[in-house]
Design a protein around this motif. Structure first.
Motif, PDB file in Angstrom:
ATOM      1  N   THR A   2     -54.793 -48.042  21.893  1.00  0.00           N
ATOM      2  CA  THR A   2     -53.569 -47.554  22.515  1.00  0.00           C
ATOM      3  C   THR A   2     -52.561 -47.112  21.455  1.00  0.00           C
ATOM      4  O   THR A   2     -52.598 -47.562  20.312  1.00  0.00           O
ATOM      5  N   ALA A   4     -48.423 -46.768  20.995  1.00  0.00           N
ATOM      6  CA  ALA A   4     -47.092 -47.069  21.509  1.00  0.00           C
ATOM      7  C   ALA A   4     -46.087 -46.105  20.887  1.00  0.00           C
ATOM      8  O   ALA A   4     -46.173 -45.783  19.698  1.00  0.00           O
ATOM      9  N   ALA A   6     -42.093 -45.274  20.046  1.00  0.00           N
ATOM     10  CA  ALA A   6     -40.796 -45.919  19.850  1.00  0.00           C
ATOM     11  C   ALA A   6     -39.884 -44.965  19.091  1.00  0.00           C
ATOM     12  O   ALA A   6     -40.351 -44.016  18.458  1.00  0.00           O
ATOM     13  N   ASP A  64     -49.470 -48.345  16.089  1.00  0.00           N
ATOM     14  CA  ASP A  64     -50.773 -48.845  16.512  1.00  0.00           C
ATOM     15  C   ASP A  64     -50.620 -50.206  17.190  1.00  0.00           C
ATOM     16  O   ASP A  64     -49.499 -50.691  17.403  1.00  0.00           O
ATOM     17  N   GLY A  65     -51.746 -50.832  17.508  1.00  0.00           N
ATOM     18  CA  GLY A  65     -51.705 -52.097  18.221  1.00  0.00           C
ATOM     19  C   GLY A  65     -51.022 -53.221  17.469  1.00  0.00           C
ATOM     20  O   GLY A  65     -50.541 -54.179  18.072  1.00  0.00           O
ATOM     21  N   GLY A  67     -48.363 -52.669  15.598  1.00  0.00           N
ATOM     22  CA  GLY A  67     -46.976 -52.262  15.362  1.00  0.00           C
ATOM     23  C   GLY A  67     -46.778 -51.435  14.113  1.00  0.00           C
ATOM     24  O   GLY A  67     -45.637 -51.162  13.729  1.00  0.00           O
ATOM     25  N   ARG A 119     -43.188 -37.539  25.000  1.00  0.00           N
ATOM     26  CA  ARG A 119     -41.878 -38.189  24.986  1.00  0.00           C
ATOM     27  C   ARG A 119     -40.781 -37.214  24.544  1.00  0.00           C
ATOM     28  O   ARG A 119     -39.720 -37.137  25.164  1.00  0.00           O
TER      29      ARG A 119
END
Length: 338
Positions: A2, A4, A6, A64-65, A67, A119
């Motif tokens: 996944t 993420a 931010a 990434d997973g 952080g 985004r």
């Protein structure tokens, strides 16, 4: 795995710089295709530092997973007045991802870029910015992930080496070349505006508003009075039929410091095909070499029927592209109207 998304914050900048420099080295053409080019002097630290301070920038990072930062995307707003000559080459209300504005991990380019762009594009559309541009180094590594999102080549950034005088082009009968100065602004402005006006037609279809064309007529007043710039006018039997104009190039990751930019080159349609542009360019190259420049940069619309074939033929090699995507204007209307 996944991804993420931010905000890209100040503490992310050092790692984003490392990611960008690594991505840029991979995205440029292979050494075998660019051995004649010097690397540009501008790198991630300078680019990202300035970019992050730009008012209105939309900047996000991909994590990434664990952080860890694996990529970033930053778009700056572009607002151009109707009488700004820059409005001849870009939508007056748009957004640009400049050099330094994105970096992607090897092997996951399209996946990560898609997550980042979703985004950022959402915010740009909410701000009624439907024309999106991105600067990328030439080559599949830089362009392919954006192509997957519907971006296409809009403008080409080319570079050629400036060498000591070699074999000169064959002369053109009755042609006279003279250095242009401040008093030649009407002639230079007229030919620059005529060159731009032709971009209204196939296959570029650029609007070229009359207010911006009028501003272009006087845009080069400072350049004609600046000894760091060079301009020449070609005449035949007293009729001024062509010109070329050079200014110092702004260094960036694909343009070395010792560069000059070809901002205008024009020959009247009735006189094309005789070699006039080659004589003008040879004159400009000789001056550029004597002035200490070792590279010449140029930009042209990728769909231009004339420039897209002519400029590479006389020695310019693509080093970067501006990609573009224009979204449907109905996206800013009431929900469900698309």
């Amino acid at each position: 795995m996944t991804v993420a998304i931010a905000p890209l914050t100040t503490e992310h900048i050092p790692l984003a710089v490392q990611r960008y420099d690594r991505w840029f080295a991979r995205a440029r053409r292979p050494p075998s295709q660019r051995s004649w080019l010097a690397d540009g002097p501008v790198r991630g630290e300078d680019l990202l530092g300035r970019l992050h301070r730009t008012p209105g920038v939309e900047a996000v990072s991909a994590l990434d997973g664990d952080g860890g930062l694996i990529g970033h995307l930053a778009a700056v707003p572009v607002d151009l007045a109707p009488d700004d000559p820059a409005a001849l080459r870009a939508h007056p209300r748009s957004a640009l991802v400049p050099h330094g504005g994105h970096a992607l991990p090897a092997g996951r380019e399209s996946e990560v870029l898609r997550a980042l762009y979703v985004r950022v594009a959402e915010r740009l559309v909410a701000d009624r910015r439907l024309a999106h541009y991105v600067d990328v180094p030439a080559g599949d590594v830089g362009t392919a992930p954006w192509s997957d999102l519907g971006f296409g080549r809009d403008r080409v950034h080319g570079l050629m080496a400036v060498k000591a005088r070699g074999r000169q082009p064959r002369g053109v009968e009755g042609l006279a070349i003279r250095r242009a100065g401040p008093g030649d602004l009407p002639q230079i402005g007229r030919m620059a505006a005529e060159s731009a006006r032709r971009q209204r037609g196939t296959a570029t279809f650029q609007p070229q508003p009359e207010t911006a064309l009028a501003a272009l007529r006087v845009h080069y007043a400072a350049a004609l009075a600046d000894s760091r710039c060079g301009a020449w006018i070609a005449s035949r039997r007293g009729e001024e039929i062509g010109m070329v104009l050079l200014v110092p190039a702004r260094p960036d990751p694909v343009v070395p410091e010792s560069s000059v930019e070809l901002v205008e080159m024009y020959v009247d349609t009735a006189f094309r095909g005789e070699g006039i542009s080659r004589v003008l360019l040879a004159t400009a190259l000789a001056w550029a070499y004597d002035a200490g420049h070792r590279y010449m940069a140029a930009q042209w619309p990728s769909a231009s029927p004339h420039a897209a074939g002519h400029l590479p033929a006389i020695g310019f090699r693509p080093v970067a592209y501006r990609l573009a995507r224009t979204l449907d204007h109905r996206l800013t209307g009431p929900a469900g109207t698309f």
